[in-house]
Design a protein around this motif. Structure first.
Motif, short mmCIF file in Angstrom:
data_model
loop_
_atom_site.label_atom_id
_atom_site.label_comp_id
_atom_site.label_asym_id
_atom_site.label_seq_id
_atom_site.Cartn_x
_atom_site.Cartn_y
_atom_site.Cartn_z
N PHE A 2 -1.32 1.55 -4.42
CA PHE A 2 -0.48 0.41 -4.27
C PHE A 2 0.62 0.58 -5.28
N TYR A 35 -8.36 -2.58 -5.15
CA TYR A 35 -7.90 -1.30 -5.77
C TYR A 35 -8.18 -1.33 -7.18
N PRO A 72 0.84 -1.14 -0.07
CA PRO A 72 0.04 -0.11 -0.03
C PRO A 72 0.94 1.27 0.12
#
Length: 844
Positions: A496, A485, A453
């Motif tokens: 990320f 995501y 992340p």
């Protein structure tokens, strides 16, 4: 019995004929309906797809194939897959050179990119996806060549189980095994000092190292004490003085005991560093006191870790001294201006360039004592590298090794062929330091199924990895997105990034028993083939492939991955140097050798190398092998084209031959059970030449009926029994010629026939082997006399007197009729004597 024997048997064209037939009939297909106890599974080494295969590869893979063929004839369902090891540094290096490109991960993918016809200089940058595509194209081309060679050499693999170590199935297994290790805390990621190849810009594992002697020099340098005095150290790497974090001496060294706990300042840079004690310091080396740098060698790493020292790294990942900010926390100096000026002379230079310049600066400052003292010393290299390794700090994934005592016990449980190779494994395990670094900063490999992340400030949280779900595998974090995501969030605050690294090629290859046997993919296949029976391989990768495979099986299953390991030696060129793809020193291309001599003769040469022993590339042995294969054709033609009725084997010479044949079968079987294929070939070949030179000559006339129907029937039956057994004994070594002859008179394939048994001929093999031995010896003396007299071997002999022991004479007399007919002897006399003497009187 009816045989279809060609008028002019030949070796020419047998490869093409039988390759097509075997493929069409599935001769080597694995029967997966068999229970595990009836299966023999082989963990075939996947050759690295980074260059042309040479005759050394043909040699070692032939060894494995002889074992596979033997086990198949013993009634086993042989699981014999093949794979290509097509990822890793070697493949990338070849792609770089072949296409004239290098990978720049910052570039976008160009779907229309085509490499120039000729490699450009300097090489051009391409995106990571483009580079991976080029690597894949190159490996596919080479893999086709590999398969053609293996097929021509007659490796009896089941090609339906072909795999690639970069393929989707293998990638999935490698990633799955990694995630399981991660969940069990047997894999971890840490910032750590890492052995680093500056040319390929990748971490290197301990097993990939080699020491090379190179020229260097000891430089004696002054470090300054607070009272104005100095402490003199000797180093081969003065360019690392700005990376110095301490001086160290042995705790018992009285010369330096007063300095322990004090500080000195480094020359040129004025950095205060402590003087410490550690038992690894050698009082006899140099001045007895050393500087600890972060990092010059692996001993520096040990001192840094055990003494709790800071990191002051100057070496960059490109092999050049990196920019640092003097005045920052770890870059304090008693004279910042002087430190900055001195370091400004070094920044951006390679290690060698920086060393040359800092020596000049040390001479100018008076801190170099005397002239550098030339030496040669061992320095660590990547085994395929050209420059010494550096040690840099980087984020790396590691696998924790099982305890040494567990690994040593597994080594004892393995059955080694030959046994003396076991010590190489033991020595490696006992010398292990640290865990297994499986991270490579490359592109064409199995990616880690991990993302990280990015917080709202744009900083990556390396300590909170996002692992892929097992059902999504395989994944590529550079193009796939973690759950929850979107692709638009890649590299953005609140988004990320993917793990940029790939697994070391051994991290995937070490799972070869698991992915070929269907672990976590095909439970039925896995139950029938794992743990595997055999791992064949070369001895130089005991410390890598074999060791790592044992580690992975121990971590995942608490067992060995296979029961037996068969080690091949090297093939040496005429100068006694090991053949290798990288050296390109193979005397001839394997295809040329096979075209010239034939596949069977090449296999004959290869099978003479006993397990673990080297063999020389000797074209004369190909000629010997070809002569043997031709003799098999011609002797078989003689036996099969003249056969009459068969009956009970009654003649003493026939029964004696079959008794000797039974002993040969027992010996060859025992040799194969011990993986000594060379011994099995050696004994079979010796028997065969005796069979042709002695037995066939002795019984030729009788087989034609000169001694009546019963004598002919006995000879004919013995001849077909012997030919059947000999073809099966030769089949693992000479697959083409034995299959050809078998097809003249038998149904099916000789390679699916049963291996001969020592007692398969029953009472017919209960004769006295001495009968054939003495008769053959006497016949040899008769032939010798004719040759010396320059007479035809069919010349008439009026009288032969054989002197020998009573026991041997009695055996001879039971073969008298065969001997007289074979030697064209009118009168045969015997006389007792201590040893064999034969007098021959030729007819006038």
């Amino acid at each position: 019995m009816t045989a279809k024997v060609p008028d002019k048997p030949t070796l020419d064209g047998l490869e093409d004929k039988w390759i097509e037939r075997w493929e069409a009939e599935g001769t080597y297909a694995f029967d997966r309906s068999k229970a595990r106890s009836d299966v023999y599974s082989i963990d075939t080494p996947p050759p690295t797809v980074s260059g042309r295969l040479h005759i050394g590869h043909v040699c070692s893979y032939t060894h494995t194939d002889t074992v596979a063929r033997y086990q198949r004839m013993r009634g086993k369902a042989v699981f014999y897959p093949m794979g290509w090891d097509d990822n890793g540094l070697n493949v990338e290096r070849r792609a770089q050179l072949h296409y004239g490109v290098y990978c720049d991960p910052s570039l976008p993918y160009d779907p229309d990119f085509r490499p120039p016809e000729k490699p450009p200089k300097p090489p051009i940058p391409v995106s990571r996806p483009n580079f991976v595509e080029l690597c894949a194209q190159l490996t596919v081309q080479l893999e086709e060549e590999y398969r053609q060679l293996w097929t021509t050499v007659a490796l009896s693999v089941d090609w339906s189980y072909l795999y690639r170590t970069i393929g989707p199935d293998v990638t999935r297994v490698s990633q799955l095994a990694f995630l399981k290790l991660l969940r069990r805390d047997e894999a971890y990621r840490v910032d750590a000092p890492t052995l680093w190849d500056v040319d390929f810009r990748s971490a290197i594992a301990q097993a990939e190292l080699e020491d090379r002697e190179i020229a260097g020099a000891y430089h004696r340098l002054r470090f300054h004490k607070p009272d104005g005095g100095d402490v003199q150290i000797e180093t081969t790497r003065p360019e690392l003085v700005p990376a110095c974090v301490a001086l160290v001496a042995h705790p018992d060294d009285e010369r330096y005991q007063p300095l322990f706990g004090t500080e000195v300042t480094t020359p040129l840079f004025g950095v205060r560093v402590p003087v410490l004690a550690h038992e690894l310091a050698d009082p006899e080396k140099g001045s007895g006191i050393a500087m600890i740098c972060t990092f010059g060698d692996t001993t520096d790493v040990v001192w840094w870790r055990e003494l709790g020292l800071p990191v002051r790294a100057v070496m960059g990942h490109d092999g050049r001294l990196r920019h640092v900010e003097w005045g920052d926390a770890e870059w304090q100096s008693v004279d910042l201006g002087a430190a900055r000026r001195a370091y400004g002379e070094l920044v951006g230079k390679t290690s060698a360039q920086a060393q040359k310049r800092i020596v000049e600066l040390l001479q100018e400052s008076g801190d170099l004592v005397g002239e550098p003292r030339p030496i040669t010393h061992p320095v660590k290299f990547w085994e395929n590298g050209t420059r010494p390794l550096e040690i840099v700090t980087n984020r790396q994934w590691f696998i924790r090794y099982p305890p040494k005592d567990v690994l040593l016990r597994r080594g004892e449980e393995l059955r080694w062929h030959p046994d003396f190779m076991k010590v190489r494994y033991q020595n490696w395990v006992e010398g292990l330091t640290g865990d297994w670094n499986i991270t490579r900063q490359r592109f064409f490999g199995v990616p880690f199924p991990i993302w990280y992340p990015v917080d709202d400030n744009g900083d990556v949280d390396w300590n909170a990895p996002l692992a892929a779900e097992e059902e999504r595998l395989p994944v590529d974090p550079s193009t796939d997105v973690p759950t929850g995501y979107q692709e638009e969030q890649r590299g953005k605050p609140g988004g990320f990034i993917g793990d940029p690294d790939v697994m070391d090629t051994w991290a995937s290859s070490s799972m070869s028993p698991e992915f070929v046997s269907g672990w976590e993919r095909d439970p039925d296949l896995f139950a029938r083939t794992f743990p595997m029976d055999l791992r064949p391989q070369a001895h130089e990768i005991i410390r890598t492939w074999l060791f790592y495979t044992v580690v992975r099986a121990e971590l995942e299953f608490g067992s060995l991955p296979f029961s037996d390991v068969a080690i091949s030696g090297f093939v040496r060129d005429p100068d006694r140097k090991k053949l290798s793809k990288s050296a390109g020193n193979s005397p001839d291309d394997p295809f040329n050798v096979i075209t010239t001599h034939g596949a069977d003769p090449v296999r004959y040469w290869a099978a003479q190398a006993r397990p673990g022993r080297d063999i020389e590339f000797d074209p004369n042995q190909f000629k010997v092998g070809r002569r043997l294969a031709i003799k098999v054709l011609n002797a078989s033609k003689f036996v099969l084209s003249r056969l009459g009725d068969e009956g009970e084997v009654t003649a003493p010479v026939d029964r004696a031959m079959l008794a000797r044949l039974g002993a040969l079968v027992a010996e060859a079987t025992a040799a194969f059970e011990d993986y000594d294929y060379a011994r099995a070939l050696e004994r079979t070949e010796a028997f065969f030449w005796s069979f042709c030179d002695d037995y066939l000559e002795l019984v030729k006339g009788r087989a034609y009926g000169t001694q009546g129907d019963s004598g002919a029937a006995s000879a004919n039956r013995a001849l077909t029994m012997a030919l059947s057994a000999l073809l099966r004994l030769f089949a693992p070594f000479l697959p083409y010629v034995t299959e050809e002859v078998w097809s003249w008179w038998q149904d099916g394939s000789v390679h699916r026939a049963s291996w001969p048994s020592a007692d398969e001929h029953g009472p017919a093999a209960s004769g006295d082997p001495l009968v054939l031995e003495v008769a053959a010896a006497a016949l040899a003396e008769v032939r010798k006399a004719k040759t010396e007299a320059k007479q035809s071997l069919r010349a008439e002999v009026s009288r032969v007197l054989v002197r020998d022991t009573p026991e041997r004479l009695a055996a001879l007399l039971s073969a008298a009729d065969d001997l007289k007919e074979a030697g064209h002897i009118a009168e045969l006399l015997t006389e007792a004597a201590p040893e064999l003497v034969v007098q021959v009187e030729l007819a006038v």
